[in-house]
Design a protein around this motif. Sequence first.
Motif, PDB file in Angstrom:
ATOM      1  N   ILE A  24       0.726  -1.224  -0.043  1.00  0.00           N
ATOM      2  CA  ILE A  24       0.031   0.057   0.163  1.00  0.00           C
ATOM      3  C   ILE A  24       0.790   1.209  -0.010  1.00  0.00           C
ATOM      4  N   GLY A  25       0.853   2.066  -1.045  1.00  0.00           N
ATOM      5  CA  GLY A  25       1.853   3.291  -1.281  1.00  0.00           C
ATOM      6  C   GLY A  25       3.042   2.969  -1.948  1.00  0.00           C
ATOM      7  N   THR A  26       2.661   2.810  -3.458  1.00  0.00           N
ATOM      8  CA  THR A  26       3.828   2.542  -4.359  1.00  0.00           C
ATOM      9  C   THR A  26       5.010   3.584  -4.378  1.00  0.00           C
ATOM     10  N   GLY A  27       4.653   4.936  -4.424  1.00  0.00           N
ATOM     11  CA  GLY A  27       5.704   5.808  -4.322  1.00  0.00           C
ATOM     12  C   GLY A  27       6.268   5.924  -5.416  1.00  0.00           C
ATOM     13  N   THR A  28       7.645   6.085  -5.273  1.00  0.00           N
ATOM     14  CA  THR A  28       8.527   6.148  -6.612  1.00  0.00           C
ATOM     15  C   THR A  28       9.020   4.606  -6.780  1.00  0.00           C
ATOM     16  N   GLY A  29       8.710   3.800  -5.798  1.00  0.00           N
ATOM     17  CA  GLY A  29       9.021   2.331  -5.867  1.00  0.00           C
ATOM     18  C   GLY A  29      10.450   1.794  -5.279  1.00  0.00           C
ATOM     19  N   VAL A  30      10.966   2.718  -4.298  1.00  0.00           N
ATOM     20  CA  VAL A  30      12.003   2.667  -3.343  1.00  0.00           C
ATOM     21  C   VAL A  30      11.635   1.058  -2.767  1.00  0.00           C
ATOM     22  N   SER A  31      10.534   1.115  -1.800  1.00  0.00           N
ATOM     23  CA  SER A  31      10.320  -0.037  -0.958  1.00  0.00           C
ATOM     24  C   SER A  31      10.039  -1.486  -2.094  1.00  0.00           C
ATOM     25  N   GLY A  32       9.191  -1.059  -3.171  1.00  0.00           N
ATOM     26  CA  GLY A  32       9.150  -2.224  -4.041  1.00  0.00           C
ATOM     27  C   GLY A  32      10.141  -2.797  -4.594  1.00  0.00           C
ATOM     28  N   VAL A  48      -0.296  -0.571  -4.583  1.00  0.00           N
ATOM     29  CA  VAL A  48      -1.584   0.239  -4.823  1.00  0.00           C
ATOM     30  C   VAL A  48      -1.035   1.527  -4.519  1.00  0.00           C
ATOM     31  N   ASP A  49      -1.494   2.638  -5.405  1.00  0.00           N
ATOM     32  CA  ASP A  49      -1.294   3.923  -5.059  1.00  0.00           C
ATOM     33  C   ASP A  49      -2.596   4.755  -5.664  1.00  0.00           C
ATOM     34  N   SER A  50      -2.780   5.777  -4.866  1.00  0.00           N
ATOM     35  CA  SER A  50      -3.691   6.696  -5.324  1.00  0.00           C
ATOM     36  C   SER A  50      -2.950   7.718  -6.351  1.00  0.00           C
ATOM     37  N   GLU A  51      -1.808   7.661  -6.537  1.00  0.00           N
ATOM     38  CA  GLU A  51      -1.569   8.552  -7.556  1.00  0.00           C
ATOM     39  C   GLU A  51      -0.813   7.841  -8.859  1.00  0.00           C
ATOM     40  N   PRO A  52      -1.410   7.576 -10.162  1.00  0.00           N
ATOM     41  CA  PRO A  52      -0.850   7.014 -11.130  1.00  0.00           C
ATOM     42  C   PRO A  52       0.186   7.406 -11.723  1.00  0.00           C
ATOM     43  N   GLU A  53       0.640   8.813 -11.545  1.00  0.00           N
ATOM     44  CA  GLU A  53       1.983   9.000 -12.062  1.00  0.00           C
ATOM     45  C   GLU A  53       3.003   8.642 -11.388  1.00  0.00           C
ATOM     46  N   ARG A  54       2.972   8.450 -10.004  1.00  0.00           N
ATOM     47  CA  ARG A  54       3.874   7.734  -9.182  1.00  0.00           C
ATOM     48  C   ARG A  54       4.390   6.247  -9.510  1.00  0.00           C
ATOM     49  N   GLN A  55       3.153   5.679  -9.733  1.00  0.00           N
ATOM     50  CA  GLN A  55       3.285   4.324 -10.419  1.00  0.00           C
ATOM     51  C   GLN A  55       3.944   4.341 -11.641  1.00  0.00           C
ATOM     52  N   GLY A  77      -5.518   3.528  -7.525  1.00  0.00           N
ATOM     53  CA  GLY A  77      -6.604   3.780  -6.648  1.00  0.00           C
ATOM     54  C   GLY A  77      -6.344   3.748  -5.205  1.00  0.00           C
ATOM     55  N   ARG A  78      -7.528   4.298  -4.439  1.00  0.00           N
ATOM     56  CA  ARG A  78      -7.511   4.573  -3.048  1.00  0.00           C
ATOM     57  C   ARG A  78      -7.314   3.004  -2.384  1.00  0.00           C
ATOM     58  N   ALA A  79      -6.605   2.866  -1.478  1.00  0.00           N
ATOM     59  CA  ALA A  79      -6.370   1.703  -0.933  1.00  0.00           C
ATOM     60  C   ALA A  79      -7.474   0.924  -0.253  1.00  0.00           C
ATOM     61  N   LEU A  80      -8.455   1.797   0.383  1.00  0.00           N
ATOM     62  CA  LEU A  80      -9.616   1.050   0.867  1.00  0.00           C
ATOM     63  C   LEU A  80     -10.688   0.638  -0.211  1.00  0.00           C
ATOM     64  N   CYS A  96       2.722  -1.856   4.362  1.00  0.00           N
ATOM     65  CA  CYS A  96       1.834  -0.700   4.665  1.00  0.00           C
ATOM     66  C   CYS A  96       2.643   0.523   4.626  1.00  0.00           C
ATOM     67  N   ASP A  97       2.112   1.591   3.679  1.00  0.00           N
ATOM     68  CA  ASP A  97       3.136   2.750   3.504  1.00  0.00           C
ATOM     69  C   ASP A  97       2.218   3.741   2.916  1.00  0.00           C
ATOM     70  N   GLY A  98       0.954   3.871   3.201  1.00  0.00           N
ATOM     71  CA  GLY A  98      -0.070   4.547   2.542  1.00  0.00           C
ATOM     72  C   GLY A  98      -0.282   5.781   3.374  1.00  0.00           C
ATOM     73  N   LEU A 101      -3.484   7.870   8.531  1.00  0.00           N
ATOM     74  CA  LEU A 101      -4.927   7.948   9.084  1.00  0.00           C
ATOM     75  C   LEU A 101      -5.940   6.756   9.044  1.00  0.00           C
ATOM     76  N   GLU A 102      -5.214   5.816   7.680  1.00  0.00           N
ATOM     77  CA  GLU A 102      -6.052   4.691   7.446  1.00  0.00           C
ATOM     78  C   GLU A 102      -5.378   3.425   8.017  1.00  0.00           C
ATOM     79  N   CYS A 103      -4.332   3.433   9.010  1.00  0.00           N
ATOM     80  CA  CYS A 103      -3.490   2.496   9.198  1.00  0.00           C
ATOM     81  C   CYS A 103      -4.311   1.191   9.823  1.00  0.00           C
TER      82      CYS A 103
HETATM   83  C1  LIG Z   1       5.468   7.423   1.646  1.00  0.00           C
HETATM   84  S1  LIG Z   1       4.784   7.348   0.118  1.00  0.00           S
HETATM   85  C2  LIG Z   1       5.310   5.737  -0.210  1.00  0.00           C
HETATM   86  C3  LIG Z   1       6.630   5.554  -0.540  1.00  0.00           C
HETATM   87  C4  LIG Z   1       6.889   4.083  -1.102  1.00  0.00           C
HETATM   88  N1  LIG Z   1       6.729   3.002  -0.299  1.00  0.00           N
HETATM   89  C5  LIG Z   1       8.500   4.242  -1.598  1.00  0.00           C
HETATM   90  O1  LIG Z   1       9.377   3.436  -0.944  1.00  0.00           O
HETATM   91  O2  LIG Z   1       8.778   4.841  -2.624  1.00  0.00           O
HETATM   92  C6  LIG Z   1       3.254   7.073   0.342  1.00  0.00           C
HETATM   93  C7  LIG Z   1       2.351   7.033  -0.796  1.00  0.00           C
HETATM   94  O3  LIG Z   1       1.088   6.505  -0.392  1.00  0.00           O
HETATM   95  C8  LIG Z   1       0.130   7.032  -1.386  1.00  0.00           C
HETATM   96  N2  LIG Z   1      -1.247   7.226  -0.878  1.00  0.00           N
HETATM   97  C9  LIG Z   1      -1.747   8.022  -0.096  1.00  0.00           C
HETATM   98  N3  LIG Z   1      -2.673   7.770   0.609  1.00  0.00           N
HETATM   99  C10 LIG Z   1      -3.169   6.659  -0.254  1.00  0.00           C
HETATM  100  C11 LIG Z   1      -4.354   5.813  -0.096  1.00  0.00           C
HETATM  101  N4  LIG Z   1      -5.498   6.410   0.657  1.00  0.00           N
HETATM  102  N5  LIG Z   1      -4.349   5.094  -1.009  1.00  0.00           N
HETATM  103  C12 LIG Z   1      -3.398   4.588  -1.838  1.00  0.00           C
HETATM  104  N6  LIG Z   1      -2.356   5.192  -1.914  1.00  0.00           N
HETATM  105  C13 LIG Z   1      -2.147   6.292  -0.987  1.00  0.00           C
HETATM  106  C14 LIG Z   1       0.750   8.325  -1.829  1.00  0.00           C
HETATM  107  O4  LIG Z   1       0.256   8.624  -3.182  1.00  0.00           O
HETATM  108  C15 LIG Z   1       2.359   7.961  -1.798  1.00  0.00           C
HETATM  109  O5  LIG Z   1       2.818   7.759  -3.077  1.00  0.00           O
END
Ligand SMILES: C[S@@+](CC[C@H](N)C(=O)[O-])C[C@H]1O[C@@H](n2cnc3c(N)ncnc32)[C@H](O)[C@@H]1O
Length: 175
Positions: A24-32, A48-55, A77-80, A96-98, A101-103
Motif C-alpha cells: 500500500i503506497g507504491t510511491g516512486t518504487g523504493v520499497s518495491g 497500490v497507489d492513489s497517484e498513477p503518475e507515481r506508479q 486507486g485508493r487503498a480502501l 503498509c506505507d500509504g 490515518l487509515e492504518c
Molecule cells: C510515503 S509514500 C510511499 C513511498 C513508497 N513506499 C516508496 O518507498 O517509494 C506514500 C504513498 O502513499 C500514497 N497514498 C496516500 N494515501 C493513499 C491511499 N489512501 N490509497 C493509496 N495510496 C495512497 C501516496 O500517493 C504516496 O505515493
Amino acid sequence: MSSGTGAALRLLAATVDAKAVAEIGTGTGVSGIHLLHGMRPDGVLTTVDSEPERQQFAREAFRAAGFAGNRARFIPGRALEVLPRLADGGYDLVFCDGDRLECLDYLAESLRLLRPGGLVCFEGVFADGRTVDSAAQPAEVQRLRELLRAVRESTALLPSLLPVGDGLLCAVKRA
Ligand SMILES: C[S@@+](CC[C@H](N)C(=O)[O-])C[C@H]1O[C@@H](n2cnc3c(N)ncnc32)[C@H](O)[C@@H]1O
C-alpha cells in the motif's frame, strides 16, 4: 526510506519466501525494489497507489533495476477501495506505507489478505519520535498509537517493532 529499512524489507520478504506481496503506497518504487529483491524469483508484487503518475515512475524504476514487467502488478486507486478486491489469504507479506490515518483499516485488511504465517509491516510508526511524545499530537499520530496498541493486544498476531529508519512495525499472522 532508510537503507536499514530497505534491508529489513528484503530480509523479511526472503524469510517468508514471499511469492505474493501486497504493498500500500507504491510511491516512486523504493520499497518495491527492496521487496522484489527479497521475494522468490517468480514472485509478484501487487502495489497500490492513489497517484498513477507515481506508479509510472515506479514502473520505470523497477525496469531499470532489472525486474521483468510481470514481477509487478500496479493497481491505481485508493487503498480502501482496492484492497477489498484482493484475494483472502492470498499474500505472504503486506507492506503498509500509504495514509497513516487509515492504518487501522490497513491492519484489518491485512489480516484478511495474509496466509497463516504471513507478515504485515508498517513503515514509519515512530513518526519522527512523535508517537512517544506526550505532547498533543495530530490525528495521524494518534492513529499510529492506536495501531501499536491494536497489534500488541491482538491474539491473532505475533509482533515486533524494529528500530530501523523511522520504525518498522512487523507482525506475523499466527497459524
Ligand atoms: C510515503 S509514500 C510511499 C513511498 C513508497 N513506499 C516508496 O518507498 O517509494 C506514500 C504513498 O502513499 C500514497 N497514498 C496516500 N494515501 C493513499 C491511499 N489512501 N490509497 C493509496 N495510496 C495512497 C501516496 O500517493 C504516496 O505515493
